[in-house]
Scaffold this motif. Structure first.
Motif, PDB file in Angstrom:
ATOM      1  N   TYR A  62       0.829  -1.214   0.000  1.00 26.43           N
ATOM      2  CA  TYR A  62       0.000   0.000   0.000  1.00 26.43           C
ATOM      3  C   TYR A  62       0.853   1.249   0.000  1.00 26.43           C
ATOM      4  CZ  TYR A  62       1.069  -0.068   4.983  1.00 26.43           C
ATOM      5  OH  TYR A  62       1.721  -0.088   6.176  1.00 26.43           O
ATOM      6  N   LYS A  63       0.280   2.315  -0.546  1.00 28.67           N
ATOM      7  CA  LYS A  63       0.888   3.648  -0.461  1.00 28.67           C
ATOM      8  C   LYS A  63       0.061   4.421   0.553  1.00 28.67           C
ATOM      9  CE  LYS A  63       3.201   7.345  -1.594  1.00 28.67           C
ATOM     10  NZ  LYS A  63       4.604   7.471  -1.172  1.00 28.67           N
ATOM     11  N   HIS A  64       0.709   4.932   1.590  1.00 27.91           N
ATOM     12  CA  HIS A  64       0.007   5.595   2.680  1.00 27.91           C
ATOM     13  C   HIS A  64      -0.030   7.113   2.463  1.00 27.91           C
ATOM     14  CE1 HIS A  64      -0.500   5.879   7.358  1.00 27.91           C
ATOM     15  NE2 HIS A  64      -1.484   6.436   6.690  1.00 27.91           N
ATOM     16  N   ILE A  65      -1.237   7.663   2.316  1.00 24.26           N
ATOM     17  CA  ILE A  65      -1.410   9.111   2.157  1.00 24.26           C
ATOM     18  C   ILE A  65      -2.011   9.656   3.445  1.00 24.26           C
ATOM     19  CG2 ILE A  65      -2.532  10.948   0.805  1.00 24.26           C
ATOM     20  CD1 ILE A  65      -0.642   9.241  -0.881  1.00 24.26           C
ATOM     21  N   ILE A  66      -1.364  10.659   4.023  1.00 23.13           N
ATOM     22  CA  ILE A  66      -1.857  11.255   5.278  1.00 23.13           C
ATOM     23  C   ILE A  66      -2.514  12.604   4.984  1.00 23.13           C
ATOM     24  CG2 ILE A  66      -1.137  12.219   7.511  1.00 23.13           C
ATOM     25  CD1 ILE A  66       1.016   9.989   7.576  1.00 23.13           C
ATOM     26  N   VAL A  67      -3.731  12.745   5.477  1.00 29.65           N
ATOM     27  CA  VAL A  67      -4.503  13.976   5.230  1.00 29.65           C
ATOM     28  C   VAL A  67      -4.508  14.809   6.512  1.00 29.65           C
ATOM     29  CG1 VAL A  67      -6.786  14.886   4.617  1.00 29.65           C
ATOM     30  CG2 VAL A  67      -5.983  12.721   3.625  1.00 29.65           C
ATOM     31  N   LYS A  68      -4.133  16.090   6.375  1.00 25.20           N
ATOM     32  CA  LYS A  68      -4.183  16.993   7.535  1.00 25.20           C
ATOM     33  C   LYS A  68      -5.193  18.095   7.240  1.00 25.20           C
ATOM     34  CE  LYS A  68       0.576  16.120   8.916  1.00 25.20           C
ATOM     35  NZ  LYS A  68       1.947  16.424   8.607  1.00 25.20           N
ATOM     36  N   GLY A  69      -6.230  18.196   8.042  1.00 25.98           N
ATOM     37  CA  GLY A  69      -7.253  19.232   7.827  1.00 25.98           C
ATOM     38  C   GLY A  69      -8.147  18.894   6.648  1.00 25.98           C
ATOM     39  N   GLU A  70      -8.989  19.866   6.273  1.00 25.38           N
ATOM     40  CA  GLU A  70      -9.941  19.625   5.181  1.00 25.38           C
ATOM     41  C   GLU A  70      -9.181  19.562   3.852  1.00 25.38           C
ATOM     42  OE1 GLU A  70     -13.249  22.350   5.525  1.00 25.38           O
ATOM     43  OE2 GLU A  70     -13.865  21.410   7.397  1.00 25.38           O
ATOM     44  N   PRO A  71      -9.585  18.656   2.949  1.00 24.09           N
ATOM     45  CA  PRO A  71      -8.784  18.474   1.725  1.00 24.09           C
ATOM     46  C   PRO A  71      -8.841  19.679   0.785  1.00 24.09           C
ATOM     47  CG  PRO A  71     -10.764  17.084   1.686  1.00 24.09           C
ATOM     48  CD  PRO A  71     -10.717  17.733   3.028  1.00 24.09           C
ATOM     49  N   ARG A  72      -7.675  20.074   0.348  1.00 31.51           N
ATOM     50  CA  ARG A  72      -7.530  21.200  -0.586  1.00 31.51           C
ATOM     51  C   ARG A  72      -7.299  20.649  -1.988  1.00 31.51           C
ATOM     52  NH1 ARG A  72      -6.375  25.366   3.267  1.00 31.51           N
ATOM     53  NH2 ARG A  72      -7.780  24.679   4.892  1.00 31.51           N
ATOM     54  N   ALA A  73      -7.692  21.443  -2.978  1.00 29.76           N
ATOM     55  CA  ALA A  73      -7.546  21.014  -4.378  1.00 29.76           C
ATOM     56  C   ALA A  73      -6.079  20.720  -4.708  1.00 29.76           C
ATOM     57  CB  ALA A  73      -8.100  22.094  -5.301  1.00 29.76           C
ATOM     58  N   ALA A  74      -5.179  21.603  -4.264  1.00 31.74           N
ATOM     59  CA  ALA A  74      -3.754  21.434  -4.598  1.00 31.74           C
ATOM     60  C   ALA A  74      -3.214  20.123  -4.027  1.00 31.74           C
ATOM     61  CB  ALA A  74      -2.952  22.617  -4.057  1.00 31.74           C
ATOM     62  N   PHE A  75      -3.674  19.757  -2.844  1.00 31.83           N
ATOM     63  CA  PHE A  75      -3.226  18.515  -2.211  1.00 31.83           C
ATOM     64  C   PHE A  75      -3.667  17.301  -3.041  1.00 31.83           C
ATOM     65  CE2 PHE A  75      -4.233  14.938   0.660  1.00 31.83           C
ATOM     66  CZ  PHE A  75      -2.984  14.705   1.213  1.00 31.83           C
ATOM     67  N   ILE A  76      -4.938  17.303  -3.456  1.00 30.11           N
ATOM     68  CA  ILE A  76      -5.454  16.171  -4.249  1.00 30.11           C
ATOM     69  C   ILE A  76      -4.680  16.072  -5.571  1.00 30.11           C
ATOM     70  CG2 ILE A  76      -7.501  15.199  -5.411  1.00 30.11           C
ATOM     71  CD1 ILE A  76      -7.722  15.241  -2.324  1.00 30.11           C
TER      72      ILE A  76
END
Ligand SMILES: [Fe+2]
Length: 389
Positions: A62-76
């Protein structure tokens, strides 16, 4: 009975401890997946270490993606550029509403070679997403947005020209939701309260929506009843597994009914306020729920909207232990109980988050009433938000 169409939510695996066997549950889906989680909230979960050990033991990569706070367009966009063309078979999301939304967006956007802004509702360059997506398995760790049961991912970019918009397609409903109340136990009291108020708002707004139908009414009123029974208990005693179970199911039901019946003015505010200010979604909904309900009832009386009044009366009856009162008593009682809950949870007014009276005209202009049971003028929308700023 009127005609209706009802889209059920994802397949549901519900029960305390159900997620402990996650590795074996997901194994038939393939050997390579994207794991989307929060950061600290993930390592605090009871099965965190067991999951990772078991993934390795049975050869899951698996590739682990960590999300901090509400998702932003640039992050996605950034994550998807890295993840595309790597033959991932599915996505597993373990976390709160922001993690669910980020995972839903990643599962969809990894299948197209384009940035997410092109598919976000309301943006100038908007076009419909083709609906291609990796299958998503959702394990919520908070009882709130019901994103584990919905077809949209909310993506935000707060600021002057900010937005809070949805990526939406019928195909984006997760394929499987694993709802394990033990995963909700580490959720702090303030997050439990705000998330639970979001679920309650969604249930009330879907129940009173102009798009409600017999199926959504049945599920929504049951969800409201679960919130009345257990929202305070879950916030005050986080390890009360019965209360956590009630709220976990209430949140899931809120997602199912909102996906079918839509929402009202409180979620209109949730979009408009969040496009300008970085305030947790549950706080916006919670702080505005009582006053919005008061205004909706007042307007329904002016318009003699019998359907809306009977819906709000029914909700008041769920909150009340008294019977044999007249309808007006239940309507007043409902508003009183909602405001009491908001006070008990110490949900602050928007002024505590730097919203000032100078911002309110702009917010009310941006606020859409969606499927609110009654139409509201801009002055009435302004009155609601003024009272909670
Ligand atoms: Fe919500």
């Amino acid at each position: 009975m009127q005609k209706f169409i009802f889209h059920p939510g994802p397949a549901l695996k519900f029960g305390n401890g159900e997620s402990s066997a996650l590795a074996n549950i997901i194994k038939p889906w393939g050997d390579k997946f994207i794991l989307v989680t929060g950061s600290q909230s993930f390592v605090n979960l009871p099965y965190y270490q067991q999951w990772l050990t078991n993934f390795a033991a049975i050869g899951l990569i698996y590739k682990h993606i960590i999300v901090k706070g509400e998702p932003r367009a640039a992050f996605i966009n950034e994550q998807c550029r890295m993840l595309r063309n790597n033959d991932y078979k599915f996505v597993v999301a373990i976390g709160g509403g922001s993690v669910m939304d980020a995972a839903k967006a990643i599962a969809a956007m990894v299948t197209v070679d384009n940035d997410i802004e092109n598919y976000l509702e309301g943006l100038p360059q908007y076009k419909q997403h083709p609906g291609t997506t990796l299958p998503l398995i959702a394990l919520p760790t908070t009882a709130g947005t019901g994103s584990e049961a919905t077809k949209n991912a909310v993506i935000s970019n707060p600021g002057i020209n900010g937005f809070k918009s949805s990526l939406r397609h019928d195909n984006f409903i997760p394929r499987l939701a694993i709802i394990d109340p033990s995963l909700h136990v580490p959720c702090p009291a303030n997050v439990t309260a705000a998330s639970g108020l979001d679920a309650l708002t969604q249930l009330i707004e879907a129940y009173t929506s102009t798009q409600a139908n017999t199926m959504t009414d049945t599920l929504a009123i049951e969800g409201i009843s679960l919130c009345v029974r257990s929202l305070k208990k879950a916030a005050l005693s986080g390890d009360n597994i019965e209360a956590r179970s009630d709220m976990a199911l209430a949140a899931y039901l809120s997602g199912v009914v909102l996906a079918n019946a839509g929402l009202g003015v409180v979620h209109g505010f949730a979009s408009s306020v969040a496009s300008m200010f970085d305030i947790p979604h549950g706080v916006i909904c919670g702080t505005l729920l009582g006053e919005s309900t008061r205004m909706n009832i007042k307007k329904a009386k002016i318009l003699n909207n019998i359907i809306a009044l009977s819906k709000f009366t029914n909700i008041g009856k769920v909150f009340a232990t008294e019977s044999n009162k007249d309808d007006n008593w239940y309507l007043d009682f409902l508003v009183q109980q909602l405001n009491k809950l908001i006070d008990e949870f110490n949900i602050q007014k928007l002024g505590a988050y730097q919203v000032t009276s100078n911002d309110l005209q702009a917010i009310s202009k941006l606020t859409k009433i969606k499927n609110n049971p009654v139409t509201l003028t801009q002055e009435e929308i302004l009155e609601i938000i003024t009272s909670r700023t």
